[in-house]
Design a protein around this motif. Sequence first.
Motif, PDB file in Angstrom:
ATOM      1  N   SER A   1     -15.002  -7.958   3.885  1.00 41.45           N
ATOM      2  CA  SER A   1     -14.686  -9.067   2.997  1.00 41.45           C
ATOM      3  C   SER A   1     -15.753  -9.105   1.904  1.00 41.45           C
ATOM      4  CB  SER A   1     -14.631 -10.390   3.772  1.00 41.45           C
ATOM      5  OG  SER A   1     -15.790 -10.572   4.572  1.00 41.45           O
ATOM      6  N   PHE A  19      -8.168  -7.340  -0.743  1.00 47.19           N
ATOM      7  CA  PHE A  19      -7.752  -7.835   0.566  1.00 47.19           C
ATOM      8  C   PHE A  19      -8.119  -9.308   0.707  1.00 47.19           C
ATOM      9  CE2 PHE A  19      -8.177  -7.621   5.377  1.00 47.19           C
ATOM     10  CZ  PHE A  19      -6.830  -7.378   5.600  1.00 47.19           C
ATOM     11  N   SER A  62      -9.678  -1.258  -2.213  1.00 43.18           N
ATOM     12  CA  SER A  62      -8.774  -2.100  -1.418  1.00 43.18           C
ATOM     13  C   SER A  62      -9.508  -3.295  -0.807  1.00 43.18           C
ATOM     14  CB  SER A  62      -8.114  -1.271  -0.314  1.00 43.18           C
ATOM     15  OG  SER A  62      -9.063  -0.882   0.678  1.00 43.18           O
ATOM     16  N   ILE A  63     -10.817  -3.186  -0.617  1.00 44.43           N
ATOM     17  CA  ILE A  63     -11.588  -4.290  -0.033  1.00 44.43           C
ATOM     18  C   ILE A  63     -11.554  -5.511  -0.951  1.00 44.43           C
ATOM     19  CG2 ILE A  63     -13.910  -5.040   0.613  1.00 44.43           C
ATOM     20  CD1 ILE A  63     -14.442  -2.127   1.498  1.00 44.43           C
ATOM     21  N   SER A  68      -9.364 -12.834   2.240  1.00 39.55           N
ATOM     22  CA  SER A  68     -10.392 -13.122   3.231  1.00 39.55           C
ATOM     23  C   SER A  68     -10.535 -14.630   3.413  1.00 39.55           C
ATOM     24  CB  SER A  68     -11.740 -12.511   2.821  1.00 39.55           C
ATOM     25  OG  SER A  68     -12.184 -13.061   1.587  1.00 39.55           O
ATOM     26  N   ARG A  75      -5.715  -3.765   6.319  1.00 47.16           N
ATOM     27  CA  ARG A  75      -5.870  -3.632   4.865  1.00 47.16           C
ATOM     28  C   ARG A  75      -5.117  -2.426   4.310  1.00 47.16           C
ATOM     29  NH1 ARG A  75     -10.403  -0.952   3.009  1.00 47.16           N
ATOM     30  NH2 ARG A  75     -11.379  -1.396   5.025  1.00 47.16           N
ATOM     31  N   ASN A  76      -4.935  -1.384   5.141  1.00 45.77           N
ATOM     32  CA  ASN A  76      -4.318  -0.147   4.673  1.00 45.77           C
ATOM     33  C   ASN A  76      -2.840  -0.022   5.040  1.00 45.77           C
ATOM     34  OD1 ASN A  76      -6.842   0.983   3.649  1.00 45.77           O
ATOM     35  ND2 ASN A  76      -7.438   1.113   5.789  1.00 45.77           N
ATOM     36  N   TRP A  94       1.275  -6.239   4.656  1.00 39.34           N
ATOM     37  CA  TRP A  94       0.489  -7.074   5.559  1.00 39.34           C
ATOM     38  C   TRP A  94       1.359  -8.057   6.336  1.00 39.34           C
ATOM     39  CZ3 TRP A  94      -2.984  -8.132   0.770  1.00 39.34           C
ATOM     40  CH2 TRP A  94      -3.718  -6.975   0.468  1.00 39.34           C
ATOM     41  N   GLN A 137       0.844  -1.189   0.000  1.00 38.22           N
ATOM     42  CA  GLN A 137       0.000   0.000   0.000  1.00 38.22           C
ATOM     43  C   GLN A 137       0.889   1.253   0.000  1.00 38.22           C
ATOM     44  OE1 GLN A 137      -3.379  -0.813  -0.116  1.00 38.22           O
ATOM     45  NE2 GLN A 137      -2.447  -2.840  -0.185  1.00 38.22           N
ATOM     46  N   ASP A 179     -12.429  -6.804   9.529  1.00 38.19           N
ATOM     47  CA  ASP A 179     -12.334  -6.046   8.282  1.00 38.19           C
ATOM     48  C   ASP A 179     -13.430  -6.478   7.317  1.00 38.19           C
ATOM     49  OD1 ASP A 179     -11.269  -4.366   6.144  1.00 38.19           O
ATOM     50  OD2 ASP A 179      -9.348  -4.518   7.189  1.00 38.19           O
TER      51      ASP A 179
END
Length: 224
Positions: A146, A189, A185-186, A191, A118-119, A123, A2, A144
């Motif tokens: 998903s 990410f 970004s979701i 999950s 996520r930001n 990670w 990110q 978060d």
Amino acid sequence: MQDAGFVRQAFAGIASRYVLANHVLSLGIDCLWRRTTARRIQQLKPARVLDLATGSGDLTQAVQAACPDAKILGADFSVPMMREAQKRGLRALVAADGMNLPFQDASFDVLTVAFGLRNMASWPTALQEMSRVLRPGGRLFVLDFSIPRMPGLRQAYLFYLKHIMTRIAGWITGKREAYVYLCGSIEKFPSGKDMNALICANGFQTATATPLTFGIASLYEAVK
């Protein structure tokens, strides 16, 4: 990876309207998700809790209400966001980057991060730092968004993210570009099983995923 500079600037720009935007965009369900997380933590009876990426302090407040005897520290790399937390009465706050936490090893019983991992710039690096500051046997809770797996709901939710949520958030905050990034970004990410695998590859023994509200959000619990 990110863009940490962009993320910092984005959150600074939406800080004053962040809580309102969250509640409107989720129809208030985000409050239920935080209470669910707090109830899980309450069962552990922790003495020291770190709420990383605490932002405006919503999860910190929920955990403090559920665990009144615990010492809870909120940490975030966005000072404007923490100023919003201060307005809500939170005082145990520290400016800290999730990539390099200013805490000794094994300092906390529980570490929470809601809508923040996520930001973060990396990670794996962030998870390794979380593991480092947790005591052996300590618990990590990651809350978060998903993407729902149910076919019809999945398509509807993706349409909402890309075409509706960004417009509403832009109207509320005046910073649509920040929510174009956040909504995008979701989808990127990991999950479910993918997130469990990422957590276990970076300092944790076990990880479980609990879908919330048909999988629109997920709560991950891991043991160091």
